[in-house]
Design an enzyme around this catalytic site. Sequence first.
Site, PDB file in Angstrom:
ATOM      1  N   HIS A 184       0.889  -1.170   0.000  1.00  0.00           N
ATOM      2  CA  HIS A 184       0.000   0.000   0.000  1.00  0.00           C
ATOM      3  C   HIS A 184       0.927   1.220   0.000  1.00  0.00           C
ATOM      4  O   HIS A 184       2.022   1.163   0.568  1.00  0.00           O
ATOM      5  CB  HIS A 184      -0.829   0.101   1.278  1.00  0.00           C
ATOM      6  CG  HIS A 184      -1.730  -1.055   1.574  1.00  0.00           C
ATOM      7  ND1 HIS A 184      -1.309  -2.190   2.197  1.00  0.00           N
ATOM      8  CD2 HIS A 184      -3.065  -1.217   1.368  1.00  0.00           C
ATOM      9  CE1 HIS A 184      -2.333  -3.015   2.348  1.00  0.00           C
ATOM     10  NE2 HIS A 184      -3.415  -2.455   1.854  1.00  0.00           N
ATOM     11  N   ASP A 189       2.490   1.992   3.297  1.00  0.00           N
ATOM     12  CA  ASP A 189       3.428   1.003   3.861  1.00  0.00           C
ATOM     13  C   ASP A 189       4.858   1.401   3.521  1.00  0.00           C
ATOM     14  O   ASP A 189       5.773   1.190   4.303  1.00  0.00           O
ATOM     15  CB  ASP A 189       3.235  -0.404   3.257  1.00  0.00           C
ATOM     16  CG  ASP A 189       1.829  -0.933   3.379  1.00  0.00           C
ATOM     17  OD1 ASP A 189       1.113  -0.519   4.301  1.00  0.00           O
ATOM     18  OD2 ASP A 189       1.458  -1.781   2.537  1.00  0.00           O
ATOM     19  N   GLU A 217     -10.578  -7.310  -4.475  1.00  0.00           N
ATOM     20  CA  GLU A 217     -10.332  -8.368  -3.481  1.00  0.00           C
ATOM     21  C   GLU A 217     -11.583  -8.494  -2.613  1.00  0.00           C
ATOM     22  O   GLU A 217     -11.814  -7.682  -1.715  1.00  0.00           O
ATOM     23  CB  GLU A 217      -9.109  -7.973  -2.634  1.00  0.00           C
ATOM     24  CG  GLU A 217      -8.717  -9.037  -1.639  1.00  0.00           C
ATOM     25  CD  GLU A 217      -7.491  -8.640  -0.822  1.00  0.00           C
ATOM     26  OE1 GLU A 217      -6.547  -8.038  -1.381  1.00  0.00           O
ATOM     27  OE2 GLU A 217      -7.491  -8.914   0.382  1.00  0.00           O
ATOM     28  N   GLU A 272      -8.619 -13.937  -1.436  1.00  0.00           N
ATOM     29  CA  GLU A 272      -7.923 -14.188  -0.169  1.00  0.00           C
ATOM     30  C   GLU A 272      -8.621 -15.320   0.580  1.00  0.00           C
ATOM     31  O   GLU A 272      -9.845 -15.310   0.762  1.00  0.00           O
ATOM     32  CB  GLU A 272      -7.910 -12.917   0.681  1.00  0.00           C
ATOM     33  CG  GLU A 272      -7.250 -13.144   2.032  1.00  0.00           C
ATOM     34  CD  GLU A 272      -6.842 -11.853   2.724  1.00  0.00           C
ATOM     35  OE1 GLU A 272      -6.467 -10.881   2.026  1.00  0.00           O
ATOM     36  OE2 GLU A 272      -6.896 -11.823   3.961  1.00  0.00           O
ATOM     37  N   ASP A 310      -4.334 -13.843  -2.329  1.00  0.00           N
ATOM     38  CA  ASP A 310      -3.757 -13.473  -1.044  1.00  0.00           C
ATOM     39  C   ASP A 310      -3.767 -14.732  -0.188  1.00  0.00           C
ATOM     40  O   ASP A 310      -4.818 -15.191   0.282  1.00  0.00           O
ATOM     41  CB  ASP A 310      -4.557 -12.342  -0.373  1.00  0.00           C
ATOM     42  CG  ASP A 310      -4.017 -10.976  -0.780  1.00  0.00           C
ATOM     43  OD1 ASP A 310      -3.164 -10.921  -1.689  1.00  0.00           O
ATOM     44  OD2 ASP A 310      -4.435  -9.971  -0.174  1.00  0.00           O
ATOM     45  N   ASP A 338     -10.783 -11.829  10.594  1.00  0.00           N
ATOM     46  CA  ASP A 338      -9.723 -11.998   9.604  1.00  0.00           C
ATOM     47  C   ASP A 338      -8.380 -12.107  10.335  1.00  0.00           C
ATOM     48  O   ASP A 338      -7.682 -11.130  10.514  1.00  0.00           O
ATOM     49  CB  ASP A 338      -9.770 -10.747   8.705  1.00  0.00           C
ATOM     50  CG  ASP A 338      -9.001 -10.909   7.431  1.00  0.00           C
ATOM     51  OD1 ASP A 338      -8.631 -12.042   7.102  1.00  0.00           O
ATOM     52  OD2 ASP A 338      -8.772  -9.887   6.751  1.00  0.00           O
ATOM     53  N   ASP A 375      -5.689 -13.559   9.396  1.00  0.00           N
ATOM     54  CA  ASP A 375      -4.524 -13.418   8.503  1.00  0.00           C
ATOM     55  C   ASP A 375      -3.338 -14.275   8.938  1.00  0.00           C
ATOM     56  O   ASP A 375      -2.204 -13.785   9.022  1.00  0.00           O
ATOM     57  CB  ASP A 375      -4.072 -11.944   8.436  1.00  0.00           C
ATOM     58  CG  ASP A 375      -4.940 -11.100   7.520  1.00  0.00           C
ATOM     59  OD1 ASP A 375      -5.608 -11.662   6.632  1.00  0.00           O
ATOM     60  OD2 ASP A 375      -4.939  -9.864   7.695  1.00  0.00           O
ATOM     61  N   ASP A 432      -0.550 -12.479   2.354  1.00  0.00           N
ATOM     62  CA  ASP A 432      -1.234 -11.453   3.157  1.00  0.00           C
ATOM     63  C   ASP A 432      -1.446 -12.080   4.533  1.00  0.00           C
ATOM     64  O   ASP A 432      -2.565 -12.437   4.918  1.00  0.00           O
ATOM     65  CB  ASP A 432      -2.555 -11.055   2.493  1.00  0.00           C
ATOM     66  CG  ASP A 432      -3.151  -9.824   3.147  1.00  0.00           C
ATOM     67  OD1 ASP A 432      -2.598  -9.354   4.151  1.00  0.00           O
ATOM     68  OD2 ASP A 432      -4.178  -9.330   2.648  1.00  0.00           O
TER      69      ASP A 432
HETATM   70  C1  XUL Z   1      -7.563  -6.746   4.353  1.00  0.00           C
HETATM   71  C2  XUL Z   1      -6.708  -7.160   3.242  1.00  0.00           C
HETATM   72  C3  XUL Z   1      -5.829  -6.117   2.668  1.00  0.00           C
HETATM   73  C4  XUL Z   1      -5.714  -6.163   1.190  1.00  0.00           C
HETATM   74  C5  XUL Z   1      -4.942  -5.033   0.578  1.00  0.00           C
HETATM   75  O1  XUL Z   1      -8.347  -7.754   4.860  1.00  0.00           O
HETATM   76  O2  XUL Z   1      -6.699  -8.305   2.864  1.00  0.00           O
HETATM   77  O3  XUL Z   1      -4.581  -6.236   3.254  1.00  0.00           O
HETATM   78  O4  XUL Z   1      -5.098  -7.355   0.783  1.00  0.00           O
HETATM   79  O5  XUL Z   1      -5.486  -3.808   0.867  1.00  0.00           O
HETATM   80 CO    CO Z   2      -5.677  -9.289   1.360  1.00  0.00          CO
END
Ligand code: XUL
Ligand code: CO
Length: 438
Positions: free
Chosen positions: A100, A103, A231, A267, A295, A306, A308, A338
């Site tokens: 991003h 970032d 996404e 994702e 992702d 989420d 992650d 991600d």
């Molecule tokens: C949020 C997410 C983000 C996107 C990019 O859930 O997945 O990190 O991948 O903005």
């Molecule tokens: Co993502």
Amino acid sequence: MIKQLNALPEVKYEGKDSKNEFSFKYYNPDEIILGKPMKDYLKFALSYWHTLCGDGTDPFGVGTIDRNYAGTTPMEQAKAKADLAFALMQKLGVEYFCFHDVDIAPEGNNLSELKANLIEITDYIKTLMDKTGIKLLWGTANCFSHPRYMNGAGTASQADVFACAATQIKNAIDATIKLGGTGYVFWGGREGYETLLNTNMALELDNMARLMHMAVDYARSKGFTGDFYIEPKPKEPTKHQYDFDVSTVIGFLRKYNLDKDFKMNIEANHATLAGHTFQHELHVARINDVFGSIDANQGDLLLGWDTDQFPTNIYDATLCMYEVIKAGGFTNGGLNFDAKVRRASYKIDDIVLAYIAGMDTFALGLRIANKLLEDGRIEDFVAKRYDSYTTGIGAEIIAGKVGFEELEKYALGLDEIEIQSGKQEGLEAIFNNVMFSV
Ligand code: XUL
Ligand code: CO
């Protein structure tokens, strides 16, 4: 952190019997699978935000991960952060990254400062890319963290906020083009709603599409030939995100004539939040010709948010790679981690081990998916299951040669039909048999 990282060995493939935790057990980058080196099938990417920025803060406690980059100014620190990112990717043999705007660049006090910072840091990152051969998979703009976006960005209730989002996206597209990125992502950060009592949904969706058309027009006018991605995510941060899942987004893209330029960035954890499997989302994208990028992460079955996490579920990774192979592999997309380490995994060693775990999981998934296709029993079963559509009345249905009148005539002449078995358990057993004979 860079010192600790430099002290670690370079991560190499040593095979599944190695006990060296800083080695790959399954990821052998140059080994040919299905006619391509594994690394080209997998196209691993580092996510700048989680890997270089996340500090482990949660609602109950402060950060645990050291993010004090060397330097006294925000720009010096951003450069030290980039140095660490590239050293880490080199150590792991990760050839792509995703970012991003905020970032990589210090946000500054306003959008003009962000723009100038983005230009300066991308000059610096470009030199690192040239030195290492590492490439940009995709870029994006963070239009959700700054307080101005509390009511959304493209779907904000105020036009001034829409203009700020457009500005950030324009500059993030410039940065993506400058660094040779092959994709640009829209994740609808706060593009959704909390309550319909205060929301004009129709206007918000029209505006979202307007913003995307502007992005495409601008990027194409600057020579961008890569893919745009949406996404999908069903919830979090807003209660109802507009890009709920792949099917919803396909409807949106078609309604607004955006389907020529946009594909999906799927994702895993977003798929499960939508009540789907990861494979379902990939499959829906594939059969609708909008499969783009991934992702790679995973959620926790017992938690509804989420998380992650780094992906370690071989079963899901196998089904993912099965879809990727059937989609013909990646073109502009890849597998972006991600994913973030847990709060207690606070050392740089943990980040390296997390990437190794994720990369090995997908490498093993690729190996097993390849074996499943070679084995052919599952594919054959599916083909046979539908073979009544290849001849006789089935072929006529497919060819559009019959309607209700003809079908009624045909059905009334039928004797009892012997209904096929779906054979789910038998197929799951075949899957396990192939999976564990790798
Ligand atoms: C949020 C997410 C983000 C996107 C990019 O859930 O997945 O990190 O991948 O903005
Ligand atoms: Co993502």
